[in-house]
Design a protein around this motif. Structure first.
Motif, short mmCIF file in Angstrom:
data_model
loop_
_atom_site.label_atom_id
_atom_site.label_comp_id
_atom_site.label_asym_id
_atom_site.label_seq_id
_atom_site.Cartn_x
_atom_site.Cartn_y
_atom_site.Cartn_z
N GLY A 53 -0.16 47.03 7.50
CA GLY A 53 -0.77 46.25 6.44
C GLY A 53 -1.19 47.17 5.32
N PRO A 54 -1.29 46.65 4.09
CA PRO A 54 -1.60 47.51 2.95
C PRO A 54 -3.09 47.84 2.86
N ALA A 55 -3.39 49.04 2.38
CA ALA A 55 -4.78 49.39 2.10
C ALA A 55 -5.27 48.61 0.89
N ILE A 56 -4.42 48.49 -0.12
CA ILE A 56 -4.68 47.64 -1.29
C ILE A 56 -3.48 46.71 -1.42
N ARG A 57 -3.70 45.42 -1.35
CA ARG A 57 -2.59 44.46 -1.34
C ARG A 57 -2.05 44.25 -2.76
N ARG A 58 -1.04 45.01 -3.07
CA ARG A 58 -0.30 44.87 -4.33
C ARG A 58 1.17 44.89 -3.96
N PRO A 59 1.79 43.73 -3.76
CA PRO A 59 3.13 43.65 -3.14
C PRO A 59 4.17 44.56 -3.76
N PHE A 60 4.22 44.67 -5.08
CA PHE A 60 5.24 45.53 -5.69
C PHE A 60 5.03 46.98 -5.27
N TRP A 61 3.80 47.45 -5.36
CA TRP A 61 3.52 48.84 -5.04
C TRP A 61 3.60 49.10 -3.53
N ASN A 62 3.23 48.10 -2.74
CA ASN A 62 3.43 48.23 -1.29
C ASN A 62 4.90 48.35 -0.96
N VAL A 122 12.01 44.52 4.17
CA VAL A 122 12.94 44.71 3.04
C VAL A 122 12.79 46.11 2.44
N GLY A 123 11.55 46.58 2.27
CA GLY A 123 11.34 47.90 1.68
C GLY A 123 12.07 49.01 2.43
N PRO A 124 11.90 49.12 3.74
CA PRO A 124 12.64 50.15 4.46
C PRO A 124 14.15 49.99 4.41
N LEU A 125 14.65 48.77 4.45
CA LEU A 125 16.11 48.57 4.37
C LEU A 125 16.64 49.07 3.03
N LEU A 184 8.99 65.28 10.69
CA LEU A 184 9.25 64.49 9.48
C LEU A 184 8.39 63.22 9.45
N ILE A 185 8.33 62.50 10.57
CA ILE A 185 7.52 61.28 10.62
C ILE A 185 6.05 61.60 10.39
N THR A 186 5.57 62.68 10.98
CA THR A 186 4.17 63.08 10.79
C THR A 186 3.90 63.42 9.33
N ALA A 187 4.83 64.14 8.69
CA ALA A 187 4.65 64.52 7.29
C ALA A 187 4.63 63.30 6.38
N ILE A 188 5.54 62.35 6.64
CA ILE A 188 5.54 61.13 5.83
C ILE A 188 4.23 60.38 6.02
N GLY A 189 3.76 60.30 7.27
CA GLY A 189 2.52 59.59 7.52
C GLY A 189 1.33 60.23 6.84
N LEU A 190 1.23 61.56 6.89
CA LEU A 190 0.10 62.24 6.28
C LEU A 190 0.13 62.15 4.76
N SER A 191 1.32 62.24 4.18
CA SER A 191 1.44 62.31 2.72
C SER A 191 1.61 60.95 2.04
N LEU A 192 2.36 60.06 2.67
CA LEU A 192 2.72 58.79 2.03
C LEU A 192 2.24 57.56 2.79
N GLY A 193 1.69 57.75 3.99
CA GLY A 193 1.39 56.61 4.84
C GLY A 193 0.09 55.90 4.56
N GLY A 194 -0.79 56.49 3.77
CA GLY A 194 -2.10 55.90 3.57
C GLY A 194 -2.12 54.62 2.78
N THR A 195 -1.03 54.29 2.10
CA THR A 195 -1.00 53.08 1.27
C THR A 195 -0.69 51.83 2.08
N THR A 196 0.26 51.93 2.99
CA THR A 196 0.72 50.75 3.73
C THR A 196 0.70 50.92 5.25
N GLY A 197 0.36 52.09 5.73
CA GLY A 197 0.47 52.34 7.16
C GLY A 197 1.86 52.77 7.56
N TYR A 198 2.72 52.99 6.59
CA TYR A 198 4.08 53.52 6.70
C TYR A 198 4.88 52.98 7.89
N ALA A 199 5.29 51.71 7.74
CA ALA A 199 6.21 51.16 8.74
C ALA A 199 7.51 51.97 8.74
#
Length: 234
Positions: free
Chosen positions: A125-134, A218-221, A169-184
């Motif tokens: 789930g998003p930390a801040i619910r902004r669908p485009f940015w999520n 959809v985002g990951p695809l 790689l997964i850990t790095a993505i989570g630490l750097s980019l995962g805080g916005t959406t929980g990085y599915a």
């Protein structure tokens, strides 16, 4: 192909069991890991992916992620005939993995009254619910994932170490980019557990937030196709 699909089922099951398991341990009341925080979650997910890949790699390519499967197919690295069987196996594995998390932590759901925390052990789930940015966050994170996975295949790895690189790689993505959406960064990892959350009689659960669920699908695809496409262009 059936043997490879079985590998996808087993690997994704392990990935979600250990990945959602660490989130449950950190989030649920009366767990000994309660409050361990985001560092524990990202490290746990990195290790979960590493072990999921090891569990599946002797049976097939160990994608464990529809975005990886689709991205590889788009650039000719995986046969299109295998895309649907792989995705079905990945979603089923994620569903069963999440079900096992529910059973493993069974007494803790009744001790936890935070419905958002309960859903968060299953789905993102998003930390801040902004669908485009999520959507942008999920797309970017997955593009990085697939691009670097393809780069790994070009490098000279010691036999057996590639899954460890994937976990890093997964850990790095989570630490750097995962805080916005929980990085599915993986549609199966989100959809299968979200479905389990919706179906099973989990104590104190609320809604499954299906209105947001398109973002981690959809985002990951899209990101997987972009990451693979960029790699081919370089």
């Amino acid at each position: 192909m059936m043997t490879q699909a079985l590998g996808e089922f087993i690997g994704t099951l392990i990935l979600v069991l250990l990945g959602d398991g660490v989130v449950a341990g950190v989030s649920l009341n009366q767990s000994k890991a309660k409050g361990a925080g985001w560092i524990a979650i990202t490290l746990g997910w990195g290790l979960a992916v590493t072990l999921g890949v090891y569990a599946a790699a002797f049976l097939g390519p160990a994608h464990l992620n529809p975005a990886v499967t689709l991205g590889f197919a788009v650039i000719g690295r995986f046969p299109w005939a295998g895309v649907l069987p792989f995705i079905i196996a990945q979603v089923l594995g994620a569903f069963v993995g999440a079900t096992l998390v529910w059973l493993h932590y069974y007494p803790h759901w009744a001790a936890t009254d935070d419905k958002a925390a309960i859903l968060g052990t299953f789905a993102t789930g998003p930390a801040i619910r902004r669908p485009f940015w999520n959507f942008f966050s999920e797309t970017l994170g997955t593009a990085v994932l697939v691009f670097v996975l393809l780069a790994f295949a070009k490098g000279k790895w010691t036999d057996g170490l590639s899954p460890i690189g994937v976990g890093v790689l997964i850990t790095a993505i989570g630490l750097s980019l995962g805080g916005t959406t929980g990085y599915a960064i993986n549609p199966a990892r989100d959809f299968g557990p979200r479905l389990a959350h919706a179906i099973w009689p989990i104590a104190n659960k609320g809604g499954s937030d299906w209105g947001y669920s398109w973002v981690p699908i959809v985002g990951p695809l899209v990101g997987g196709v972009i990451g693979a496409g960029l790699f081919v262009l370089i």
